[in-house]
Write an enzyme that holds these catalytic residues in place. Structure first.
Site, short mmCIF file in Angstrom:
data_model
loop_
_atom_site.label_atom_id
_atom_site.label_comp_id
_atom_site.label_asym_id
_atom_site.label_seq_id
_atom_site.Cartn_x
_atom_site.Cartn_y
_atom_site.Cartn_z
N ARG A 191 -3.68 -7.92 -8.89
CA ARG A 191 -2.67 -8.17 -8.49
C ARG A 191 -2.55 -9.37 -8.55
O ARG A 191 -1.90 -10.62 -8.06
CB ARG A 191 -1.42 -7.82 -7.00
CG ARG A 191 -1.27 -5.63 -7.31
CD ARG A 191 -0.19 -5.87 -8.09
NE ARG A 191 0.46 -4.26 -8.07
CZ ARG A 191 -0.49 -3.05 -8.86
NH1 ARG A 191 -1.53 -3.32 -9.71
NH2 ARG A 191 0.66 -1.91 -8.43
N SER A 244 5.85 -2.06 -5.08
CA SER A 244 5.26 -1.20 -3.60
C SER A 244 5.69 -2.83 -3.22
O SER A 244 5.64 -4.08 -3.84
CB SER A 244 3.61 -1.80 -4.36
OG SER A 244 3.62 -0.22 -5.42
N GLU A 269 2.94 -8.10 -1.54
CA GLU A 269 2.96 -8.26 -2.64
C GLU A 269 3.93 -8.82 -3.43
O GLU A 269 4.16 -9.92 -4.76
CB GLU A 269 3.00 -6.72 -3.60
CG GLU A 269 2.65 -6.83 -4.81
CD GLU A 269 2.48 -5.63 -6.29
OE1 GLU A 269 3.23 -4.68 -5.65
OE2 GLU A 269 2.62 -6.23 -7.41
N1 EPU Z 1 0.04 7.89 0.30
C1 EPU Z 1 1.02 8.47 1.14
N2 EPU Z 1 2.13 8.25 1.49
C2 EPU Z 1 2.77 7.14 1.05
C3 EPU Z 1 2.50 6.77 -0.37
C4 EPU Z 1 1.34 7.48 -0.62
O1 EPU Z 1 -0.05 9.53 1.55
O2 EPU Z 1 3.85 7.20 1.19
C5 EPU Z 1 -1.12 7.93 -0.49
C6 EPU Z 1 -1.06 8.78 -1.55
O3 EPU Z 1 -0.86 10.41 -1.01
C7 EPU Z 1 -2.44 9.01 -2.67
C8 EPU Z 1 -2.33 7.36 -2.43
O4 EPU Z 1 -1.66 6.79 -0.79
O5 EPU Z 1 -3.51 9.39 -1.91
C9 EPU Z 1 -2.42 6.57 -3.06
O6 EPU Z 1 -0.51 6.53 -3.01
P1 EPU Z 1 0.05 6.29 -5.07
O7 EPU Z 1 -1.09 6.78 -6.22
O8 EPU Z 1 1.23 6.89 -5.07
O9 EPU Z 1 -0.34 5.05 -5.31
P2 EPU Z 1 -0.18 3.30 -4.35
O10 EPU Z 1 -1.48 2.86 -3.61
O11 EPU Z 1 0.58 3.70 -3.23
C10 EPU Z 1 -0.23 2.01 -6.11
C11 EPU Z 1 0.11 0.94 -6.79
C12 EPU Z 1 1.70 1.18 -7.79
C13 EPU Z 1 1.13 2.10 -8.78
C14 EPU Z 1 0.51 2.97 -8.18
C15 EPU Z 1 -0.38 3.93 -8.95
C16 EPU Z 1 -0.10 -1.38 -5.49
C17 EPU Z 1 0.20 -1.91 -3.91
N3 EPU Z 1 0.71 -0.39 -5.83
O12 EPU Z 1 0.37 2.46 -5.50
O13 EPU Z 1 2.26 -0.32 -7.99
O14 EPU Z 1 1.95 2.36 -9.70
O15 EPU Z 1 -1.04 3.07 -7.51
O16 EPU Z 1 -1.54 3.53 -9.89
O17 EPU Z 1 -1.35 -1.73 -6.13
C18 EPU Z 1 3.76 -1.79 -7.85
O18 EPU Z 1 3.05 -2.48 -7.70
O19 EPU Z 1 4.90 -1.94 -7.86
C19 EPU Z 1 3.40 -0.29 -8.07
C20 EPU Z 1 4.67 0.79 -7.71
#
Ligand code: EPU
Length: 343
Positions: free
Chosen positions: A165, A242, A338
């Site tokens: 990012r 995010s 972010e």
């Molecule tokens: N999780 C929870 N609770 C929540 C959300 C997530 O327990 O409310 C856990 C999920 O179960 C999973 C882990 O956290 O084990 C990761 O969750 P997720 O795959 O939804 O992805 P993220 O790490 O929360 C990142 C990016 C997203 C992108 C997703 C998928 C960043 C800041 N965010 O989110 O990007 O779509 O991975 O690759 O790196 C964005 O930048 O706007 C965005 C949506």
């Protein structure tokens, strides 16, 4: 070119914050930019999907309306890499329209970045990423104009200082000083799916799609389905995706936390560092689905803050601070937004 005075930015930020700017300039050509070169303050926006306005903007907001896609020029002495094609894309093109175009024309690599809001220019500034893929993996070069002196410059991938990012365009020396006009991507003409991240395989199984026969269009649709199930539609409820970055912590700190939370999800970064999903920590702190005034933590993805209607930048920041405080208290980890705050 379009110039507006005292212009509402409500339609230009997905958080739906009701603010104005003194002047708005949407340009179609490099020449149009001559109206603003050397003037301050300037704010270049894409579709406003990563911005939080803290109040009216007392300057000029710039928006690029260049939306062309063409095969990039190859110098006669340049060796064309087999199995790849370079596309030069206008910064004002809607990101997901570009992703759809690439797949329709047999250029692969961006499938996992389907449905990310925003425009092509911002993809190169933010280094957008999802499901194990980042824009930087496919960016060849970024054509910019220096807004202080009008100079044209091409930043090649290695010169953009890309990481999670982050790019050179986000550093204090470059921020706000360069307008991105075109981004050139190097894409593959062979489809090689990336399925290791974020529950893609589970969703494929759920939809009874075999990995052996998987097409790029099917993968795009699966990504779209996963995103739609978790992420709020800004048309329905204001948000900027995010809100926080996922913190990268030293391995010792991660191992201590893992003793306490054995089910803690995490991603390996390198030998010494591990990335922990901020959404998981925020949920553990009990914030998922909770509101503070007109701002709330989304009920299906705790990494996303939403505008329940009529929120100001200050309302969102108050929630951000409360969430950060609790995460720090419980996990000893600082969260960093972010989203870009615009004063
Ligand atoms: N999780 C929870 N609770 C929540 C959300 C997530 O327990 O409310 C856990 C999920 O179960 C999973 C882990 O956290 O084990 C990761 O969750 P997720 O795959 O939804 O992805 P993220 O790490 O929360 C990142 C990016 C997203 C992108 C997703 C998928 C960043 C800041 N965010 O989110 O990007 O779509 O991975 O690759 O790196 C964005 O930048 O706007 C965005 C949506």
């Amino acid at each position: 070119m379009r110039i507006e005075e005292n212009y509402s930015l409500l339609g230009h930020n997905t958080f739906g914050i009701d603010v104005k700017c003194r002047r708005f300039l949407e340009y179609d050509t490099i020449d149009d930019l001559s109206y603003v070169i050397g003037t301050t303050p300037l704010l270049h926006i894409g579709s406003g999907s990563n911005l939080l306005f803290m109040g009216d903007y007392e300057g000029t907001v710039l928006h690029c309306n260049i939306q062309t896609i063409e095969k990039a020029f190859t110098h006669p002495f340049e060796r064309k890499l087999k199995g790849t094609e370079r596309l030069r894309v206008g910064a004002g093109m809607v990101w997901d329209d570009f992703v759809a175009y690439t797949l329709e024309h047999g250029y692969y690599g961006l499938e996992n970045l389907s449905l990310i809001p925003g425009e092509v220019g911002a993809s190169a500034v933010q280094n957008i990423g999802a499901y194990g893929v980042e824009a930087k993996d496919y960016i060849d070069s970024v054509e910019c104009v220096n807004l202080t002196n009008g100079r044209h410059h091409i930043f090649f991938n290695a010169g953009c200082d890309y990481s999670y990012r982050h790019s050179i365009f986000k550093t204090p020396e470059y921020r706000g000083k360069w307008a991105v006009l075109y981004v050139t991507f190097r894409l593959s003409t062979i489809f090689k799916p990336k399925l290791e991240y974020g529950g893609i395989r589970a969703e494929l199984e759920r939809q009874h799609i075999s990995v052996d026969t998987l097409t790029a269009q099917q993968l795009r649709q699966v990504i779209i389905d996963i995103r739609r199930a978790k992420l709020p539609d800004p048309q329905v409820q204001g948000n900027a995706g995010s809100f926080f970055m996922n913190p990268v912590v030293p391995r010792e700190q991660f191992e201590e936390l893992l003793k306490q939370y054995p089910a803690m999800p995490h991603y390996e970064v390198d030998e010494d560092h591990v990335k922990i999903p901020a959404g998981w920590m925020i949920e553990q702190c009990g914030w998922k689905g909770k509101a503070l005034g007109p701002a709330a933590v989304h009920d299906r993805q705790a990494l996303v803050l939403v505008n329940r209607g009529g929120a100001t930048g200050a309302d969102i920041v108050a929630l951000c601070q409360a969430v950060c405080r609790d995460v720090k208290e419980r996990f000893g980890i600082d969260l960093h937004p972010e989203v870009n705050f615009i004063e």
